[in-house]
Each structure stands twice: as C-alpha cells, then as structure tokens.
Motif scaffolding. Structure first.
Motif, PDB file in Angstrom:
ATOM      1  N   GLN A 283     -13.940   6.396 -11.794  1.00  0.00           N
ATOM      2  CA  GLN A 283     -14.302   5.267 -10.929  1.00  0.00           C
ATOM      3  C   GLN A 283     -13.151   4.280 -10.689  1.00  0.00           C
ATOM      4  O   GLN A 283     -13.242   3.424  -9.810  1.00  0.00           O
ATOM      5  CB  GLN A 283     -15.506   4.527 -11.536  1.00  0.00           C
TER       6      GLN A 283
ATOM      7  N   ASP B  95       0.828  -1.205   0.000  1.00  0.00           N
ATOM      8  CA  ASP B  95       0.000   0.000   0.000  1.00  0.00           C
ATOM      9  C   ASP B  95       0.863   1.256   0.000  1.00  0.00           C
ATOM     10  O   ASP B  95       1.631   1.473   0.940  1.00  0.00           O
ATOM     11  CB  ASP B  95      -0.933  -0.002   1.207  1.00  0.00           C
TER      12      ASP B  95
ATOM     13  N   LYS C 282      -9.388  -0.282   4.224  1.00  0.00           N
ATOM     14  CA  LYS C 282      -9.311   0.249   2.861  1.00  0.00           C
ATOM     15  C   LYS C 282      -8.311  -0.524   2.011  1.00  0.00           C
ATOM     16  O   LYS C 282      -8.496  -0.690   0.804  1.00  0.00           O
ATOM     17  CB  LYS C 282      -8.947   1.733   2.897  1.00  0.00           C
TER      18      LYS C 282
ATOM     19  N   SER D   3     -11.069  -5.208  -4.864  1.00  0.00           N
ATOM     20  CA  SER D   3     -11.465  -4.540  -6.108  1.00  0.00           C
ATOM     21  C   SER D   3     -10.502  -4.872  -7.239  1.00  0.00           C
ATOM     22  O   SER D   3     -10.874  -4.835  -8.400  1.00  0.00           O
ATOM     23  CB  SER D   3     -11.544  -3.027  -5.908  1.00  0.00           C
ATOM     24  N   LYS D   4      -9.270  -5.194  -6.903  1.00  0.00           N
ATOM     25  CA  LYS D   4      -8.280  -5.482  -7.937  1.00  0.00           C
ATOM     26  C   LYS D   4      -7.956  -6.977  -8.037  1.00  0.00           C
ATOM     27  O   LYS D   4      -6.958  -7.356  -8.655  1.00  0.00           O
ATOM     28  CB  LYS D   4      -6.989  -4.693  -7.674  1.00  0.00           C
TER      29      LYS D   4
ATOM     30  N   ASP E  20     -10.185  -3.542   0.924  1.00  0.00           N
ATOM     31  CA  ASP E  20     -11.122  -3.173  -0.146  1.00  0.00           C
ATOM     32  C   ASP E  20     -10.410  -3.131  -1.496  1.00  0.00           C
ATOM     33  O   ASP E  20     -10.916  -3.610  -2.513  1.00  0.00           O
ATOM     34  CB  ASP E  20     -11.734  -1.780   0.115  1.00  0.00           C
ATOM     35  N   TYR E  21      -9.222  -2.525  -1.458  1.00  0.00           N
ATOM     36  CA  TYR E  21      -8.426  -2.427  -2.685  1.00  0.00           C
ATOM     37  C   TYR E  21      -8.058  -3.827  -3.194  1.00  0.00           C
ATOM     38  O   TYR E  21      -8.187  -4.123  -4.379  1.00  0.00           O
ATOM     39  CB  TYR E  21      -7.174  -1.591  -2.411  1.00  0.00           C
TER      40      TYR E  21
ATOM     41  N   PRO F  83     -10.275   2.153  -9.281  1.00  0.00           N
ATOM     42  CA  PRO F  83      -9.739   2.067  -7.916  1.00  0.00           C
ATOM     43  C   PRO F  83      -8.380   2.744  -7.826  1.00  0.00           C
ATOM     44  O   PRO F  83      -7.575   2.655  -8.756  1.00  0.00           O
ATOM     45  CB  PRO F  83      -9.598   0.557  -7.676  1.00  0.00           C
ATOM     46  N   LYS F  84      -8.148   3.409  -6.690  1.00  0.00           N
ATOM     47  CA  LYS F  84      -6.863   4.074  -6.471  1.00  0.00           C
ATOM     48  C   LYS F  84      -6.061   3.302  -5.435  1.00  0.00           C
ATOM     49  O   LYS F  84      -6.644   2.780  -4.503  1.00  0.00           O
ATOM     50  CB  LYS F  84      -7.072   5.509  -5.994  1.00  0.00           C
TER      51      LYS F  84
END
Lengths: 413, 413
Positions: free
Chosen positions: B96, A353, A361, A368-369, A364-365, B98-99
């Motif tokens: 949108q 990160d 968070k 999402s990835k 979450d990342y 993801p970061k």
C-alpha cells in the motif's frame, strides 16, 4: 512464489515517522554526547562467545539469552546483548588509551527474550561510559549528559531511580546472608511481577520476605550505613548541574546484572512506570577480561523505547519543510532539476516527479506524503519568468520571481 | 584470566578519528538523502533464510557466503548481506505504500568473505533506492544524489562507470549464447584478476575470449544496439544536474549479481581503481518475493571504504573546537560545571576533569587528546571575576570577563 514477508520473530521494521523519530533521537544523543567530550566507538555486531560469556559470571548459561552461532570455521560467536561488554573488550585490548576514556555508542543489540509489548529481540541502545575514573564526578557527568538528551527531546515526567549496591548489600546482608545475589535477582523483578510474587519467591528460598520488603521501602534518612554518603555526594553534585530534581532514591533498585559495584540508576517515565534506560558503576568488569583493574561507569538509553515515548508534537516541530516540483512539460526537465537543487541548497526537502505521470497523480502523491508546498512551472510561468508556489495547508497560491527560488524563506513565513 | 581480545575474524573496532569520520559520512549521507526526499527505513540485522536465498537465484549456495544460523526454535536465519533484499521484502509486505517509495538505509551488512585489505566481513553501506518508477529520471536522481554526497565530502577523482545490461547482453549473445551468465560472472572479475586470467577462464568454458575482450572494450559510438539509447538518455539528464562529468561508459561493467535488468553503475576512485559503491536497476527483484512486478533502482555506497578514502584535511576542517576546564579547587566545582554548560550551549565540545588529579596531569590529558583551549578558574580569577583561556596551539593566554563565557566566539577567532 509464496514467502512469509514478516520480519523474524521479535524484530520489526521501523518505517516512516517512527524511523524519522529514531534518527532524531540518534542525532540528538550524538550531538549531546559529543558536547560532553564523549567520542564514538563502533564495535562489531557479534563477539567471540568466550567474551560474551565472561560477563556477570553467567558462563554457558548466557547462550540461552543471546543469539549464539558458529562461523564456517567453527568459531563460537554471539550477537552482542549490550554495548558495555564490547567496550570492556576494547579497553582491555587497548590499554594505552588516555584516561578518562569517554566513549559513546549508538547501535542495536540482540537478546533472545520473550517478545511482548515494547520488548523486542532487536533494539537500539545509546550508551555513554567513562572508563578510568573512580570519582563520583564521572557518575554525575553521565547522569547530566543523559538528562540533557532527554531535555533536548522534550521528554517530560522522566525520573531516575538511584541506589547504591554497597548500601543495599549492607542493609540486606543480615537477612539474606550468602543468598544475597539470589535476593537481588528476585527484588529486581519487583516492577515486572509485583510485591506479592516477590515475597513468595523470597519465601521459597527461606528469606524473611517481610523484613526484606521493609528494608527496601525504608526512607534513607533513617539509615546510617556505608554507601549512603556516596548517594549524598551524588545529590550535591547533581544540584550543581540542576538535575537533582530528576533523581529519586529507591532502595529497591538493585538491577539484574551482577557486575555493578556501587551507584546504580534506572531511568523511567513516572506516570507509566516505563523504564527506558539505566546503568551504574562497574569497577570490576574490565578486570575480568584483562586482569587490569580499571574503574568505569556508564548509562544506557533504550532508544527504541524512547522512540515510542517521543511526542508527535515535538517531532512535527522539528521536521523540515517538504516541496514537490511538479513536472508539467517534459521538455522543461532542466528547469525542474535546477529548481530542486536551489531548494535543497536552502536546507529544505525537495522532490520532483520521477514517475512521468499526469498532474492529478502528482498532486495525489503530494497529499499522500504530506508535502508542505507544491511548485508549478509551465510554459505560461516560463514566459512570465515566475514560479507558482501553492501552500498545501491553506491552498493559497503565490507567483514569485524565478530567481527568487534561491531565497524562498521570505515567501513561506 | 586469559582472553583473545581481538574482534572476530574479518571484523574490526572503529575508534577515535576513524569513528568520527564514519559518523561524518553517515551524517552527510543522511542530510543529502533526505534533501532529495528519501526517507529512512530500519530493517532487522537478520532475515529469514528463505528470503536471503531468494535473491539472485543463488538458493542454498548463498549459505556459503553469509552468516547463517538458527534461532532456539530452529528457525533458519542469516545476517543480511546487503540492504536491497530487506527493502524488497519490506515493499512486498507493504504494497500500500505510495509510489515512488524513496527510501534510504545506512547500516552494517555481513558477508562471509575472505578478509583482505579494505575487505571486511562486517562493513557499512549507505543505500538509496526508488521503488515504483521505471523512468530513467529515477536512475539519474539516485546518481545525482550520490554525487552530491561525494561532493559534500570533498571526495576528488571519483568516477562512475555506467553500462546497460541489455546492451552488453545483446552484444555478447552471439558469442556467449546460453553461457551468458557465466560469461558475465567471469567478466565481473576483470578488476580483481586481470585480463589474462579472464581470457583463460573464458577459454575454459569454450568462449572466444579475443572476441569478448574486443566487445567489452569497444567505443560505444560504433554501436547501434538496443539499450544504447538508455545510456544516451542517462547522459542527457545527467547534464541537467551537472554530473555528466563523473560518468564514464564502460562496456566491461556487468556487476556480479544476476538481478540487474538494465542500467548498472560502479563508483570508484580513478587513480587507485578502488571501487566503493555501485548499483543499478532491478525491475524483477520484488516480483520474486511478492509476484507483483514493481520496478526499482538504487545505489549503494560502501561507506566503510569511503571512511578510508576521506581526507584528513577535510575531516579536520569539519571538527568542533574542544575545551578543557581544569579543576583547580575542588570547592569550586559548581563554577566549573557552570562554565562547561555555557561552552557546550555554544556548540563547542567541553570537558572538565572527572579524575580528581593534579593540574600537570590534566594538562597532559589536554595534550594527548588535542584540546584546542584550556580554561583556568582559580581563587585569583574568581576574585577578579575573569577566566583564563589558553590557546593550546599558540600557548597564548587571555583573561576574559566571567560573564563572557557565554559568548566565547569573539575571543577565539
């Protein structure tokens, strides 16, 4: 401030999985092309307009089909519309290259076309060409090389239509006469506009459309004409490579460009009749630029289209495992960086990160990835000298000895 | 027919060993970038002119530095001059994602520059950027990733100049006032035009040149200013990666483009003072396009230049062995094709003669193209069920059992 953020008309951004697929195709093409002895050549994205207009005798008319512009000194330029013309220029400019010159090129080309589904103004091609050989061996080598690429990419149901310009010209001449080139251009649209429209266009130039349609749907076994023996030789050689099963004679295949001189091919997906490549022999093209007659043959794969065809299953099978190292303690960054390095060195993908955010968070990342594994290393783990590895698919967690980050494979079977 | 067969002014064809080097660099970048979790993004070669002119506040003036043209509908376009602007457009258009969004791009860019040694109008860049993180962790991750690429390519003696826009702005403001951007542009030319010319240009705009030169050559240890602590943090984190040895503070580094906001870098070969990449943090660029403030940082490698730097030794070490299967009997083509396939399947490069020429000419070709091994399989060998393998370096010949073409490694140590 307001901007229109879409890419220019007829072009698109290729991101995430699509971009990875395109790279996979590029890599596979490169690896197979090189194994066959093709060598890379990079030419500029734009060429002098006089070179672009020399091809196929289109002349000034080509301006309507390409991106044409002038540089600040008024020189006329155009974005390349294929990779064959730059190759022909290069060979003409470098006559000393040993023959055969077997070159590959994987790059975008640009056409000022009407954008529609799977038809863009910018698209990628992967080309192989053999310059200097007039033998059918060179043609078959190109076909075999392309089949190997498609097999490696696990593309199913593809076929390659084969025809011979000489053969079809001989068959059509009695009915087309000096309108043969016009007739070719009309027949070439068969897939796009259908039989009825082709017939109509033929009649408009006073050609017996019934007769033409009859000829281009003939069975080749009934024919005894010059050019047939080249097709037969092609099939014999193809059988040595085990690729004859992909070939299919199609007398209706003429291909749009005037410069093909004998064998021509078109690669397509049988079920959807979706064409994604083609080529053929062009023994006269280099002569146009250099007044040296040098035979050549080649095939071009439309790899932007191939990207749309490539199956997700194949793609998933190929992808590398992804690890996320969570940042639990800022004071332990040194260790996170060490863990990342060890994982990357084993050929995996690894991130940690870089956002300085909380664990929730970070997870979450990871979701999402689509990370495969998440690694935790906090004060507790440091004391025990272990790292905690969570399988994100199953949720299963394992503690593994710290030094074993250098041999993760045994924990992630 | 007469044509000028040279590529357009300022561009060049990249062929043979140079082309292979460029591919090697592309592959290495891709592999390392991906191991760090960067994902590919392809954007079109051209962008809307309004997007290109938005960057760095250059506006219409950018037209003089790029390839600008209109499409047939009169839309204003330009070939991209870097890969950062297309990234900024993509991120703005896709809020949108993801970061952090970690993307890489390896592609050519175009500038209407004055061509000179190692400066072309078309050249390749390999970019990595991290969008969404304002942490120095993101900056260091980019630096570490680039160092890993250069280490993998065995590039020696490279250094990375580091400075901080905030720090140098604070130091220079008392002497440059509202001419600070002009002063930056002049200092940026230090490498190109030398100290004397820089001083002259500074004096022309009424700036105390002695004072400016004194500041940009100061030792950072004497300084106590905002921005210094970022450099110190950068060095601390760099030491965790083991890359601090490549970094060098240089207060004279400002970089030409206005949009850098804090840390900036330039990668160069120390001995020749040859720059081949750079980057920095640009926290305001995306805001220009989308009115969303999204921090970002990135580095660009000038890989056309890197290609010129790459050593031949490294390159030779990396290359695959090349085999030529000679055609001795046309009736035995089937076997030659089988042998080629077996050799290619083992990861080697293999060709057979597709020219239908005599043995002497085949061997000339093998020599001119630096094949490592030549294989002979004639009637005599067929009877004995062996192939003959000639090492082209030593001239040594071996007979090996036909079925062992599937495990050549043990014969070519």
């Amino acid at each position: 401030m307001k901007f229109d953020l879409t890419p220019p008309k007829g072009t698109k951004d290729i991101a995430s999985d699509q971009a990875k697929k395109l790279w996979k195709i590029i890599e596979t093409c490169k690896q197979v092309f090189e194994s066959f002895g093709f060598e890379p050549l990079f030419t500029p994205a734009f060429e002098k307009f006089e070179i672009l207009s020399a091809k196929g005798g289109l002349g000034e008319a080509v301006k309507e089909e390409i991106y044409y512009f002038k540089d600040k000194a008024g020189r006329e330029l155009g974005l390349r519309f294929d990779l064959t013309m730059p190759l022909a220029r290069f060979v003409s400019a470098n006559p000393q290259i040993p023959k055969p010159f077997k070159r590959y090129a994987i790059a975008p080309v640009w056409r000022y076309d009407n954008p529609q589904r799977l038809r863009y103004r910018e698209f990628w091609q992967a080309d192989i060409d053999i310059v200097g050989s007039s033998s059918i061996l060179a043609d078959v080598e190109c076909l075999a090389c392309v089949c190997e690429v498609l097999n490696k990419l696990e593309i199913k149901n593809f076929k390659i239509r084969v025809n011979n310009r000489v053969l079809i010209e001989n068959l059509l001449k009695p009915y087309a006469g000096n309108k043969i080139k016009q007739v070719f251009r009309i027949i070439d649209k068969l897939d796009k506009i259908g039989e009825e429209c082709v017939k109509k266009e033929l009649e408009e130039i006073d050609i017996n459309s019934e007769k033409i349609m009859e000829i281009i749907t003939m069975d080749i076994s009934e024919i005894n004409q010059k050019g047939k023996e080249e097709i037969e030789k092609l099939f014999e050689l193809a059988s040595f490579y085990g690729i004859e099963k992909f070939l299919k004679i199609d007398l209706s295949l003429v291909r749009g460009l005037d410069y093909y001189t004998s064998l021509v091919y078109e690669i397509y997906i049988e079920k959807e009749n979706l064409s994604f490549g083609g080529g053929g022999r062009y023994d006269n093209l280099i002569e146009i630029l250099s007044s040296r007659k040098i035979p050549a043959t080649g095939i071009s794969l439309g790899i932007t289209r191939l990207m749309e065809i490539l199956s997700n299953d194949f793609f998933k099978k190929q992808r590398k495992l992804k690890f996320l190292v969570t940042v639990l303690e800022n004071s332990m960054l040194k260790y996170y960086i060490e863990i990342c390095k060890a994982i990357r060195d084993q050929g995996f993908i690894c991130e940690f990160d870089v956002m300085e955010r909380n664990l929730r968070k970070q997870l979450d990342y990871a979701n999402s990835k689509a990370f495969d594994f998440v690694i935790f290393f906090g004060k507790k783990e440091k004391e025990k000298n272990v790292i905690k590895l969570r399988n994100m698919q199953t949720g299963e967690e394992k503690e593994i000895p710290f030094q074993d980050i250098r041999c993760l494979s045994k924990y992630i079977s």
